[in-house]
Design an enzyme around this catalytic site. Sequence first.
Site, PDB file in Angstrom:
ATOM      1  N   CYS A  38       0.853  -1.190   0.000  1.00 45.08           N
ATOM      2  CA  CYS A  38       0.000   0.000   0.000  1.00 45.08           C
ATOM      3  C   CYS A  38       0.889   1.240   0.000  1.00 45.08           C
ATOM      4  CB  CYS A  38      -0.874   0.021   1.242  1.00 45.08           C
ATOM      5  SG  CYS A  38      -1.835  -1.481   1.438  1.00 45.08           S
ATOM      6  N   LYS A  84       7.434  -9.546 -18.658  1.00 43.40           N
ATOM      7  CA  LYS A  84       6.910  -8.233 -19.081  1.00 43.40           C
ATOM      8  C   LYS A  84       5.587  -8.408 -19.826  1.00 43.40           C
ATOM      9  CE  LYS A  84       8.778  -6.397 -17.006  1.00 43.40           C
ATOM     10  NZ  LYS A  84       9.725  -6.421 -15.998  1.00 43.40           N
ATOM     11  N   ARG A 123       1.780   1.789  -5.828  1.00 41.25           N
ATOM     12  CA  ARG A 123       1.992   0.827  -4.750  1.00 41.25           C
ATOM     13  C   ARG A 123       0.748   0.000  -4.431  1.00 41.25           C
ATOM     14  NH1 ARG A 123       6.694   2.201  -1.979  1.00 41.25           N
ATOM     15  NH2 ARG A 123       6.070   0.794  -0.329  1.00 41.25           N
ATOM     16  N   HIS A 176      11.679 -30.884 -24.478  1.00 38.10           N
ATOM     17  CA  HIS A 176      11.530 -31.944 -23.466  1.00 38.10           C
ATOM     18  C   HIS A 176      10.134 -31.948 -22.853  1.00 38.10           C
ATOM     19  CE1 HIS A 176      15.716 -33.108 -23.726  1.00 38.10           C
ATOM     20  NE2 HIS A 176      16.035 -31.826 -23.695  1.00 38.10           N
ATOM     21  N   LYS A 180       3.888  -2.337  -6.641  1.00 37.18           N
ATOM     22  CA  LYS A 180       5.332  -2.109  -6.581  1.00 37.18           C
ATOM     23  C   LYS A 180       5.755  -2.396  -5.140  1.00 37.18           C
ATOM     24  CE  LYS A 180       8.627  -0.030  -9.110  1.00 37.18           C
ATOM     25  NZ  LYS A 180       8.950  -0.720 -10.371  1.00 37.18           N
ATOM     26  N   ASN A 220       0.320   0.455   6.220  1.00 33.41           N
ATOM     27  CA  ASN A 220       0.873  -0.418   5.192  1.00 33.41           C
ATOM     28  C   ASN A 220       1.548  -1.561   5.927  1.00 33.41           C
ATOM     29  OD1 ASN A 220       2.135  -1.571   2.981  1.00 33.41           O
ATOM     30  ND2 ASN A 220       3.807  -0.073   2.955  1.00 33.41           N
ATOM     31  N   GLY A 221       1.148  -2.804   5.629  1.00 34.74           N
ATOM     32  CA  GLY A 221       1.766  -3.951   6.301  1.00 34.74           C
ATOM     33  C   GLY A 221       0.704  -4.876   6.856  1.00 34.74           C
ATOM     34  N   GLU A 229      12.679 -12.795 -18.694  1.00 35.31           N
ATOM     35  CA  GLU A 229      12.272 -11.430 -18.366  1.00 35.31           C
ATOM     36  C   GLU A 229      11.263 -10.907 -19.399  1.00 35.31           C
ATOM     37  OE1 GLU A 229      12.177  -9.585 -15.988  1.00 35.31           O
ATOM     38  OE2 GLU A 229      11.953  -7.556 -16.727  1.00 35.31           O
ATOM     39  N   GLU A 277       2.729  -9.567 -17.426  1.00 36.56           N
ATOM     40  CA  GLU A 277       2.316  -8.572 -16.439  1.00 36.56           C
ATOM     41  C   GLU A 277       1.370  -7.527 -16.996  1.00 36.56           C
ATOM     42  OE1 GLU A 277       5.651  -7.500 -13.267  1.00 36.56           O
ATOM     43  OE2 GLU A 277       6.391  -7.401 -15.310  1.00 36.56           O
ATOM     44  N   TRP A 327      -3.561  -2.004  -1.503  1.00 38.38           N
ATOM     45  CA  TRP A 327      -3.392  -3.302  -2.173  1.00 38.38           C
ATOM     46  C   TRP A 327      -3.822  -4.311  -1.124  1.00 38.38           C
ATOM     47  CZ3 TRP A 327      -0.760  -7.956  -1.685  1.00 38.38           C
ATOM     48  CH2 TRP A 327      -0.604  -8.714  -2.856  1.00 38.38           C
TER      49      TRP A 327
HETATM   50  C1  F6R Z   1       8.244  -7.055 -12.471  1.00 41.72           C
HETATM   51  C2  F6R Z   1       8.525  -6.504 -11.168  1.00 41.72           C
HETATM   52  C3  F6R Z   1       8.649  -7.436 -10.019  1.00 41.72           C
HETATM   53  C4  F6R Z   1       9.813  -6.991  -9.120  1.00 41.72           C
HETATM   54  C5  F6R Z   1       9.890  -7.863  -7.864  1.00 41.72           C
HETATM   55  C6  F6R Z   1      11.088  -7.487  -7.014  1.00 41.72           C
HETATM   56  O1  F6R Z   1       8.155  -6.085 -13.446  1.00 41.72           O
HETATM   57  O2  F6R Z   1       8.639  -5.328 -11.008  1.00 41.72           O
HETATM   58  O3  F6R Z   1       8.825  -8.756 -10.425  1.00 41.72           O
HETATM   59  O4  F6R Z   1      10.996  -7.100  -9.864  1.00 41.72           O
HETATM   60  O5  F6R Z   1       8.727  -7.708  -7.125  1.00 41.72           O
HETATM   61  O6  F6R Z   1      11.051  -6.143  -6.655  1.00 41.72           O
HETATM   62  P1  F6R Z   1      12.325  -5.394  -6.112  1.00 41.72           P
HETATM   63  O7  F6R Z   1      13.296  -5.299  -7.243  1.00 41.72           O
HETATM   64  O8  F6R Z   1      11.828  -4.060  -5.680  1.00 41.72           O
HETATM   65  O9  F6R Z   1      12.864  -6.228  -5.000  1.00 41.72           O
END
Ligand code: F6R
Length: 590
Positions: free
Chosen positions: A2, A473, A27, A492, A585, A100-101, A469, A476, A74
């Site tokens: 959050c 992307k 967030r 396989h 995030k 938050n938490g 990766e 997501e 969130w």
């Molecule tokens: C994907 C993404 C997440 C973060 C993951 C780790 O686009 O952003 O997979 O990479 O949650 O986050 P950090 O780097 O902040 O530890």
Amino acid sequence: MCGIIGYFGNRNAAPIILEGLRRLEYRGYDSAGMAIITNNGVKIKKDVGKVDEIHARLNFLEHEGNIAIGHTRWATHGGVTRENAHPHISNNGKIVIVHNGIIENFQEQRKFLTSQGFKFYSQTDTETIPNTIEYHMRRGYDFFEAVKRSLRHLDGQYAIVLIHEDEKKLVAVRKEAPLVIGVGEGEYFVASDIPAFLEHTKNVIFLEEKDMVMIDKDGLKIFNLIKDSFVERPIVSIDWNAEQAKKGEFDHFFMKEIVEQTEVISRIAKLEDGLIKDIADEIRKAKGTYIVACGTAAHASMHGVYLFSRIAKKHINFCIASEFPHFKHFLTPESLVIAVSQSGETADTLAAIRAAKSAGAKVISITNVMGSTLMRESDKSILQRAGPEICVVSTKAYTSQLAILYLLACELAGKLDEGKEKIRELGRYIYYLTSINMRKYLKQLAEKLRYTEHLYLIGRGLQYPTALEAALKIKEVSYIHAEAYAGGELKHGTIALIEHGTPCIVFTSEENEKEIISNAMELKARGAYIIGVGPRNNDVFDFFIKVREAGELNSICQIIPMQILAYQLAILRGCDPDKPRNLAKAVVVK
Ligand code: F6R
């Protein structure tokens, strides 16, 4: 997860909080709310939805006052409903909180408070906090003392901001969750993240664990609940600017941050040699180095393993951070753990380094956020210098992590100057990769793929983590099911899923061209639509994205068109690339 914000000063707090909520929305964006102390008591507005939708319905600016708090949610405990949205208020209607938490023992606490006659109006853990404070205030303690006493009864991790209708005070506490203070002229900001108040001040106080901030008309005081005494914390001036935290000419932070990679990579080329050498020395000295991270940062870390092996002839162990505590048995005081995290607040990454520290191992972090928990708990850190990454989906932080790991590997091989020169040169090429022409070209591909349900990606060597990766992307932001495999692995089992027209993205490089093209042919023979990414076109490709050969830096170059493709897919499929569903995030819960 959050986002929380508070303001105490002499300006009208409502527009400051509203703007802060917009900046913190990355967030969490299930619901949002604001509480403000007015001349007629505290007023709360909150609802389900995104900040501007709620503002359009409820008008966050209706009331004026100099003290206010806000929250973007969130959901963890309790569904996405108006009742569960923050702020929450105590039964007497005086104490208001944003949180938050997670309060882990909230059920016991709720039971206790219910036995004392308290009523609950939401399913959240948060609502126990203001009511516990009210319980202590009823017993004669003042607001600050009641907060202190309440926190003794509440387990878990939290960053909270509280206001009291009658007391004209703001209290904020952090325990294992991010919270920073902005110090302005006669005003204070409290927030989960710096961009929330960057427009107003660059002077920041990074709080330590269990710091309790108390702000009233006489100023700010910090009481540390572990030391049980008042403490001084320095005010630090940060070098981010407010423009970096705004979209500017772009429709989305996602595209803005993709484009910023030219600048970010050029900045990495200027990292101080001393810092790189110092960290490389730690790797040299260690008896066993482990690199841990989550999500995108984990893909960067996996890349690191390939880079250290190829360039420095050095074996580094990689582990997903959430699994790392299961391997703690290997750790000794001579081990080194490198944690990679954009936010520096990811709970799983923090748990991994805490497991490492409890075995006496040394911890080094690569993180983008100055003053983050990870940075504070590490023995040494490298700051990524990517600037604030606002989009929930990581782009520029990822490539900056790759570039830093590359430089570390170069230094271990005695080739730091050469490595820096290559990175510098790459910065210019990235400018081309993010150009309008490239974006238009990739839009054509996105149009072909927009209705696809499944997509597969393959790469060998350094291109394997690139494929992982790229798949992340695409998943997501476009919600297309995308799965990545090492080139040799798809046959396989998963090749059973390839049908006529199944799109498959194939990453190539001069080094492994022959083998990966054979893998592409195996897919083509089963009817796959092949998209090639690499230095040379081939007859097997139905669509080709030319990215020049850059050797060990291929990964940085090749991911950029994939980030753009993911963006274009999101737009065509009507998804919001800045705020993908269910994501947040900084995942600060395990
Ligand atoms: C994907 C993404 C997440 C973060 C993951 C780790 O686009 O952003 O997979 O990479 O949650 O986050 P950090 O780097 O902040 O530890």
